[in-house]
Design an enzyme around this catalytic site. Structure first.
Site, mmCIF file in Angstrom:
data_model
loop_
_atom_site.group_PDB
_atom_site.id
_atom_site.type_symbol
_atom_site.label_atom_id
_atom_site.label_comp_id
_atom_site.label_asym_id
_atom_site.label_seq_id
_atom_site.Cartn_x
_atom_site.Cartn_y
_atom_site.Cartn_z
ATOM 1 C CB SER A 164 41.197 -31.240 -14.134
ATOM 2 O OG SER A 164 41.208 -29.969 -13.502
ATOM 3 C CG HIS A 210 40.563 -34.649 -16.895
ATOM 4 N ND1 HIS A 210 41.757 -34.913 -16.266
ATOM 5 C CD2 HIS A 210 40.618 -33.332 -17.242
ATOM 6 C CE1 HIS A 210 42.491 -33.827 -16.230
ATOM 7 N NE2 HIS A 210 41.828 -32.854 -16.821
ATOM 8 C CD GLU A 219 43.216 -38.406 -15.622
ATOM 9 O OE1 GLU A 219 44.218 -38.852 -15.028
ATOM 10 O OE2 GLU A 219 42.668 -37.323 -15.310
ATOM 11 C CG ASN A 232 45.718 -32.820 -12.715
ATOM 12 O OD1 ASN A 232 46.617 -32.706 -13.536
ATOM 13 N ND2 ASN A 232 44.548 -32.225 -12.856
#
Length: 593
Positions: free
Chosen positions: A427, A448, A460, A498
């Protein structure tokens, strides 16, 4: 200021002013609607008639309550109409010049005991109050759009505001069924102060061509449970409005995260201000419409497609919650799965975790007993990566440590057959650094998943500069088969979710450090004002403060932006071993299980 605030004037009958008027009228207040535009006043009446009719149709109010509310709303075109108002709420355009003129004129109209409130979400309440002959009666009353639905109201005091005025409007907010949060005077206050920085970063991400508008919005909705993606929300708010708010925030903070992304200025200058103009980041059916229509930037299904590799069997490396969840997802979708851990005992334990998860699905009626048995039969637990010799896709889900992952990929390179796709679930680490641990970096890609993998729809898909086209096509096709939504992003820290989420969380911590607002008020503001499923401090404690700090450090190291430096309070809590729910204490304390 001790009056019950039964007669209230609303100055400015745009969308927000009309919404506030509706809330007040339905709550039994006499509402004086004021706008210099007769067309705006007529539209406000029409909107109120339509919205209350819908409320009757849905059984929320009676026909008599509707008639009474409509009778309590009267419109005028001059501020003189506010003479008898005990409270005046201005929601005129977001400029000092216009608002200051309103306050100066109101001084000559209203009684000495009337309270004057500004609905600004960006301008200084103190500066506006200074234009009044009685600054002690001026405060901020920031409703959120749509006012009838959103529960949050920020009550903003300047250094000049008298406490009785604050008490009076706070009491009013509660009587309206709202949740008032008391905040000090700084641009953006709590909710917008956190929200607009996040929206600005999303605009900058889009402007940099890092990801498409569709993928950015899908990532934040599916990865964070948000009601709208950031670019769609900017279109709803108004891109020009967002730029104004950010300019005010930047002038106070000088934080580069608040410096408006150039694309916001470009769109504003071109008149492409969002839904109200019919075009912003997206194109809409009509000005003011909400239905997105295809335009030149809309991706075609054919463009996303490609010829990939055949995938029948999948290897999942790891024994933790994420590895078990990913193995469950693939097995449910019909893939033959090898779940490998460091030792047979750990692998068997991971498979038993999957069995319990499947059993819960059966108990809840989401899965049949037959499907449970078939899914479990597709999974083979193995104590060594040697079992990956014939898999078509190998997915690692081990500790978020670059050296650990590099060692694992070096092993996969030796074990897996030529042509197998190798995927990392990192991540925050650079996928290319992991890929370079192999002799075939073109076969390596990021996948991800989000936790819990069986429930979260987002994946992702992270391409490196060396990832082969057919590997990318393969993984997108696999995501569709396992019923996940793939979003494409490049190999840089944080990817989409993130990179947008953690600066927002970090800024929330800074608000507490600066004693601007409490944990509870910030969490309430973001849930009630932003529609977030969890407040930032609830989320930080769930994610883990150590994990959050590690991601913040990666983002800061990658982008070198001072505004991304981890908040000292976060570092102190981690150093003290207060890591969140898993240790029983983080930003809050939790009962030990």
């Amino acid at each position: 200021m001790d009056t019950p605030l039964s007669t209230i004037a609303v100055v400015g009958l745009g969308t927000m002013g009309t919404g506030i008027a509706e809330v007040l009228a339905l709550a039994g207040r006499e509402v004086i609607g004021i706008d210099i535009s007769e067309a705006a006043a007529r539209q406000a009446v029409t909107s109120l008639e339509a919205s209350t009719a819908r409320a009757v149709g849905r059984g929320r109010i009676t026909e008599q309550e509707r008639a009474d509310a409509l009778a309590r709303f009267r419109t005028y075109d001059t501020l003189q109409a506010a003479a008898d108002a005990e409270l005046v709420i201005e929601v005129v355009p977001e400029t000092y010049e216009i608002k200051q003129q309103v306050f100066r004129e109101l001084d000559a109209v209203v009684s000495a005991t009337a309270i004057l409130a500004t609905g600004t979400n960006a301008l200084s309440v103190t500066r506006l109050a200074a234009e009044s002959q009685h600054p002690e009666r001026v405060l901020g009353l920031h409703f959120f759009n749509p006012a009838p639905a959103m529960k949050l109201v920020e009550v903003v005091s300047s250094v000049l505001t008298a406490p009785p005025a604050v008490e009076a409007v706070t009491r009013l907010a509660r009587e309206l069924g709202k949740e008032p949060v008391a905040v000090g005077d700084r641009p953006g206050f709590v909710a917008d102060g956190l929200l607009f920085g996040y929206l600005n970063q999303a605009a900058a991400m889009y402007e940099a061509n890092y990801a498409s508008r569709e993928d950015i919005d899908a990532a934040m909705k599916l990865g964070c449970g948000l009601p709208m993606g950031p670019l769609a929300l900017l279109d709803l708010i108004g891109i020009d409005t967002a730029r104004t708010v950010l300019e005010a925030m930047y002038s106070a903070s000088h934080d580069r995260l608040h410096a408006p992304a150039p694309v916001l200025g470009q769109l504003s200058e071109a008149g492409l201000t969002g839904r109200k103009a019919g075009r912003g980041f997206y194109t809409y059916d009509v000005p003011g419409g909400q239905d997105v229509v295809p335009d030149a930037l809309t991706p075609s299904p054919e463009a996303a497609a490609g010829t990939g590799r055949e995938i029948a069997s999948v290897g999942v490396a790891g024994s933790g919650t994420m590895a078990s969840g990913i193995a469950e997802v693939f097995a449910k979708a019909g893939y033959t799965v090898v779940l490998a851990a460091r030792g047979q005992e750990k692998a068997d334990l991971a498979k038993s975790r999957i069995a319990k998860s499947l059993e819960r699905s059966v108990t809840k009626g989401r899965l049949t007993a037959e499907a449970r048995d078939e899914t479990l039969a597709r999974i083979t637990a193995a104590g060594s990566l040697d079992a990956f010799a014939e898999v078509d896709l190998a997915v690692e889900a081990v500790a978020e440590d670059l050296q650990v992952k590099q060692q694992l990929f070096a092993t996969l390179d030796k074990v897996c057959r030529p042509g197998a796709v190798l995927a990392t679930t990192t991540s925050s680490l650079p996928v290319i650094a992991i890929a370079r641990a192999t002799a075939r970096p073109e076969d390596v890609i990021g996948m991800h998943f989000f936790n819990p993998a069986p429930a979260m729809k987002l994946v992702e898909v992270v391409r490196t500069v060396l990832t082969a086209d057919d590997v990318h096509a393969t993984v997108r096709a696999v995501c569709s088969k396992i019923r996940k939504h793939p979003v494409d992003c490049g190999d840089r820290a944080g990817f989409i979710v993130n990179a947008l989420l953690f600066p927002y969380l970090n800024n929330a911590i800074k608000m507490v450090e600066e004693h601007y607002a409490s944990l509870d008020d910030i969490d309430a503001a973001m849930k009630l004002g932003g529609g977030y499923p969890m407040g930032p401090f609830e989320l930080l404690d769930v994610v883990g403060l150590d994990v959050s700090l590690a991601i913040e450090k990666v983002l800061h190291r990658e982008f070198r932006d001072p505004g991304l430096a981890p908040a000292p309070l976060l570092e102190h809590l981690v150093a003290a071993g207060c890591l969140g729910r898993k240790t029983g204490r983080g930003f809050r304390e939790y009962a030990r299980r």
